[in-house]
Design an enzyme around this catalytic site. Structure first.
Site, PDB file in Angstrom:
ATOM      1  N   ILE A  63       2.894  -6.145  -4.855  1.00  0.00           N
ATOM      2  CA  ILE A  63       2.230  -5.956  -3.563  1.00  0.00           C
ATOM      3  C   ILE A  63       3.314  -5.862  -2.500  1.00  0.00           C
ATOM      4  O   ILE A  63       4.222  -6.701  -2.450  1.00  0.00           O
ATOM      5  CB  ILE A  63       1.259  -7.134  -3.288  1.00  0.00           C
ATOM      6  N   GLY A  64       3.230  -4.840  -1.672  1.00  0.00           N
ATOM      7  CA  GLY A  64       4.235  -4.643  -0.628  1.00  0.00           C
ATOM      8  C   GLY A  64       3.763  -5.176   0.708  1.00  0.00           C
ATOM      9  O   GLY A  64       2.936  -6.087   0.802  1.00  0.00           O
ATOM     10  N   ASP A  65       4.277  -4.584   1.773  1.00  0.00           N
ATOM     11  CA  ASP A  65       3.948  -5.050   3.127  1.00  0.00           C
ATOM     12  C   ASP A  65       2.572  -4.602   3.603  1.00  0.00           C
ATOM     13  O   ASP A  65       1.950  -5.236   4.453  1.00  0.00           O
ATOM     14  CB  ASP A  65       4.988  -4.501   4.126  1.00  0.00           C
TER      15      ASP A  65
ATOM     16  N   THR B   5       2.817   5.847   2.443  1.00  0.00           N
ATOM     17  CA  THR B   5       1.717   5.103   3.062  1.00  0.00           C
ATOM     18  C   THR B   5       1.120   5.833   4.263  1.00  0.00           C
ATOM     19  O   THR B   5       1.798   6.633   4.901  1.00  0.00           O
ATOM     20  CB  THR B   5       2.317   3.757   3.532  1.00  0.00           C
TER      21      THR B   5
ATOM     22  N   GLY C  70       8.455  -1.703   1.235  1.00  0.00           N
ATOM     23  CA  GLY C  70       7.750  -2.923   1.629  1.00  0.00           C
ATOM     24  C   GLY C  70       8.579  -4.177   1.501  1.00  0.00           C
ATOM     25  O   GLY C  70       8.491  -5.086   2.346  1.00  0.00           O
TER      26      GLY C  70
ATOM     27  N   GLY D  66       7.405   2.346   4.723  1.00  0.00           N
ATOM     28  CA  GLY D  66       8.785   2.270   4.236  1.00  0.00           C
ATOM     29  C   GLY D  66       8.818   1.350   3.032  1.00  0.00           C
ATOM     30  O   GLY D  66       7.772   1.047   2.444  1.00  0.00           O
TER      31      GLY D  66
HETATM   32  N1  ASP Z   1       5.249   0.171   2.608  1.00  0.00           N
HETATM   33  C1  ASP Z   1       4.645   0.680   1.398  1.00  0.00           C
HETATM   34  C2  ASP Z   1       4.864  -0.296   0.289  1.00  0.00           C
HETATM   35  O1  ASP Z   1       5.926  -0.855   0.202  1.00  0.00           O
HETATM   36  C3  ASP Z   1       5.159   2.009   0.998  1.00  0.00           C
HETATM   37  C4  ASP Z   1       5.205   3.051   2.086  1.00  0.00           C
HETATM   38  O2  ASP Z   1       5.202   2.757   3.246  1.00  0.00           O
HETATM   39  O3  ASP Z   1       5.242   4.221   1.753  1.00  0.00           O
HETATM   40  O4  ASP Z   1       3.996  -0.436  -0.542  1.00  0.00           O
END
Ligand code: ASP
Length: 295
Positions: A192-194, A163, A216, A214
């Site tokens: 869908i993540g964070d 990200t 999510g 990180g």
């Molecule tokens: N946080 C992002 C997600 O979980 C991934 C990342 O930070 O690389 O989609």
């Protein structure tokens, strides 16, 4: 609004998925160049909101990170993009989730913030909105997306993550944060993540701006960016507030990285993964670009 002063600060991240032993010289050079451009804008009284949007759009377009152009397909073979942006002074926010085939999800997220009464649009609704407002659409997805630097096609089924995010304070004391991702590699269709969630992935208020990266699922369950802001507002130091959230992510079995700036001009960019591509610069500190621990 506070009086104008000459203080400003910026932190960028290119994801907490850096793998020890890989060469990140290209992304480090890119982060240095981008942070310098942002430095010029902030020193010339650019607005924090505009600078974080500009920075994240560039990180999306360059194809070097797992966001925008550098994103990889999900388990169903589609690239689904998530992004969010928040203005600390107004507490306005916008986000898109599972958006397909637009060049700059962060700009669409800002469009959601400014042109709708909503905070988030997802899936085909986000696509319709982005089309209606003429955001740049990817005409030929099969030739547009590239794997980001340091990642081979063998990694696609892993959960490598990369990200991008930006946090800034401008010379009015205004704070803003923005985050964008193609998500974790191998994610399920519709996951869908964070990153697009205002609270876990992105947060800005009058005191602090935070962007997370990180895994999510763990960041969401640990409270993420807004939990750092609430700790900080209650008197916990910036470093402790960030570390407590990262410790919680670790306790839950994940890893993550955080970038934050405060109205006082403090900067934090710790992580508990192997590394995090990151850059910082402020009116009080020189440009710093790192991927792994500082010597
Ligand atoms: N946080 C992002 C997600 O979980 C991934 C990342 O930070 O690389 O989609």
């Amino acid at each position: 609004m506070p009086d104008k002063n000459s203080n400003w600060a910026l932190v960028l991240h290119g994801g907490a998925g850096a793998v020890a032993g890989r060469d990140y010289a290209e992304t480090e050079a890119h982060l240095a160049e981008l942070a310098s451009l942002c430095r010029e804008r902030l020193a010339a009284d650019g607005k924090a909101l505009d600078v974080v949007e500009f920075a994240v759009a560039e990180l999306e377009s360059c194809g070097l990170y797992v966001a925008g152009r550098g994103s990889a397909p999900n388990s169903a073979g589609h690239v689904e993009l998530d992004a969010s942006i928040m203005d600390g002074a107004t507490r306005e926010a916008g986000a898109v989730a599972a958006l397909q085939d637009f060049a700059n999800p962060v700009c669409v997220a800002r469009g959601v913030m400014e042109k709708t009464p909503h905070v988030m649009l997802a899936g085909t609704g986000a696509v319709e909105f982005a089309r209606e407002h003429a955001f740049e659409e990817i005409e030929d997805p099969s030739s547009y997306y590239t794997l980001p630097v340091g990642v081979t096609s063998d990694d696609v089924s892993d959960i490598a993550h990369g990200t991008v995010g930006a946090v800034a304070m401008d010379t009015t004391g205004g704070l803003a944060a923005a985050t964008s991702t193609g998500g974790t590699f191998g994610k399920l269709h519709g996951r869908i993540g964070d990153t697009p969630l205002i609270g876990p992935g992105t947060w800005a208020d009058d005191h602090i701006a935070v962007s997370c990266t990180g895994i999510g699922e763990h960041i969401i369950r640990a409270g993420g960016a807004s939990s750092i802001a609430f700790r900080y507002k209650s008197g916990v130091s910036l470093d402790d507030a960030v570390q407590e959230m990262l410790d919680e992510v670790k306790r839950l079995g994940g890893d993550a990285g955080v970038i934050a700036v405060t109205r006082a001009g403090e900067i934090a960019m710790p992580y508990n993964s192997e590394g995090m591509k990151r850059a910082s610069v402020s009116s009080a500190s020189d440009l710093k670009v790192l991927t792994f621990a500082e010597d």
